[in-house]
Design an enzyme around this catalytic site. Structure first.
Site, PDB file in Angstrom:
ATOM      1  N   LYS A 154       0.654   4.422   6.746  1.00 35.91           N
ATOM      2  CA  LYS A 154      -0.102   5.365   5.662  1.00 35.91           C
ATOM      3  C   LYS A 154       0.579   6.907   5.742  1.00 35.91           C
ATOM      4  CE  LYS A 154      -3.333   2.780   3.867  1.00 35.91           C
ATOM      5  NZ  LYS A 154      -2.766   1.586   4.548  1.00 35.91           N
ATOM      6  N   SER A 180       0.919  -1.079  -0.016  1.00 34.10           N
ATOM      7  CA  SER A 180      -0.174   0.056   0.011  1.00 34.10           C
ATOM      8  C   SER A 180       0.927   1.370   0.025  1.00 34.10           C
ATOM      9  CB  SER A 180      -1.075  -0.067   1.246  1.00 34.10           C
ATOM     10  OG  SER A 180      -0.142   0.257   2.372  1.00 34.10           O
TER      11      SER A 180
END
Lengths: 194, 194
Positions: free
Chosen positions: A153, A116
């Site tokens: 993230k 990700s």
DNA sequence: ATAATAACTGGACAACTGTACAGTTACAAG
DNA sequence: CTTGTAACTGTACAGTTGTCCAGTTATTAT
């Protein structure tokens, strides 16, 4: 007019000794190592090395600094290539711990799973150095617990509040619904081959 | 039947001392640190810590091992998140140098310029740890001098011979015309934030 | 060649380290 | 409550370390 001490050579010998033994040699060992016959000569060398920043004295005992123990030599850019062996010897040494870890008691290493964050150059299997307990700035990469799940993230903010962005178009930004807990801020990424 | 030594606490104290001073405390200092009144008690602790692998004796002198001096605590995967503070204390410590550098005398750090290896997760500004003097295997990333220019590329072979591949479609594979010199093999990539 | 000066030698001493030994104390399992 | 056992205390001694001092050598600029 006077003669000069071979500091360069002594430092090289101490570095080699450190690589073999992971410690400084004692007075007796330095006698042999440097080829002196008087322990006081060793004392002189230590004093000199302290002035030059290779050693420190802590409670009357010599402690090696990173300049002596660092296992890594730092060169310039890749375009510059490798210097001659003589120049290599002069390259200052450093330790990766010294370079990457500012607060040892708050820094942890975690392994990355998933892709990700791949556009940020963080690939599955990479290791990240995470420092706990600061407040993240926008665009910092954080380890966060959103709605009971831990992820890696980008930390960002907009009108609606905090948003956690992946670095991969396959995934969508996350907005914490129930809870958001910042575990820590990523300070470095490490990938090991072989 | 007998009582037990507080090894856990002693190790924690030694780690804290190491962080502050970058050295082991002496016998006298340990006396205070551990709260004993007899230096022989310290001797016992050292013997015990040696059995447990926190210390080594080299020429009759205690030398701390990475388990004691490592500045980094290793956790598991990011999905597992951060453990409780108590569990954190138990996490084994390691040193990045220990982890990443196998042959200190042959390992150098270089800075990456350009985006030719970006698909391999190597971005401009990243640092690479390069080990000189091995023979590269196909798909190793190498620092090579081709026709008088230094670059970072995948090392590969085909029918026509050695080919140096970038990890970016913008650039073309390189075939050495006049000369090829392998400077070293990339053993790790390091990216530092902030 | 001379002289100035840092680098060394050799010896000394107090402080600390590594290790040993004999005895005392706390603890936990029976 | 007893008792075995490891954890500790106190003391001792040889070897090493940190430091000092007075003297001797080597080197190099003049």
């Amino acid at each position: 007019m006077p003669r000069v001490m071979n500091v360069q050579g002594h430092v090289a010998k101490l570095r080699a000794f450190w690589r073999r033994e992971r410690r400084l040699p004692g007075y007796g060992e330095m006698l042999g190592l440097f080829g002196y016959r008087s322990r006081n000569a060793v004392f002189g060398v230590l004093k000199r090395l302290e002035e030059l920043g290779f050693l420190e004295r802590k409670s009357g005992r010599a402690v090696a600094t990173v300049r002596l123990t660092g296992s890594l030599r730092l060169l310039g850019a890749i375009q510059a290539g490798f210097p001659s062996p003589a120049e290599e010897e002069l390259a200052d040494t450093l330790s990766l711990d010294e370079l990457l870890i500012r607060r040892p008691e708050a820094t942890f290493m975690l392994t990355v799973q998933g892709d990700s964050m791949i556009a940020a150059g963080i690939m599955p299997g990479d290791m990240v150095l995470v420092e706990k307990g600061g407040t993240p700035k926008p665009n910092d990469i954080v380890v966060a617990q959103v709605d009971d799940e831990w992820t890696l993230k980008y930390y960002r903010k907009d009108q609606e509040g905090v948003r956690l962005d992946p670095a991969n178009p396959k995934y969508k930004p996350i907005r914490p619904k129930r809870s958001l807990l910042i575990g820590g801020i990523v300070k470095a990424v490490i990938r090991k081959y072989g």
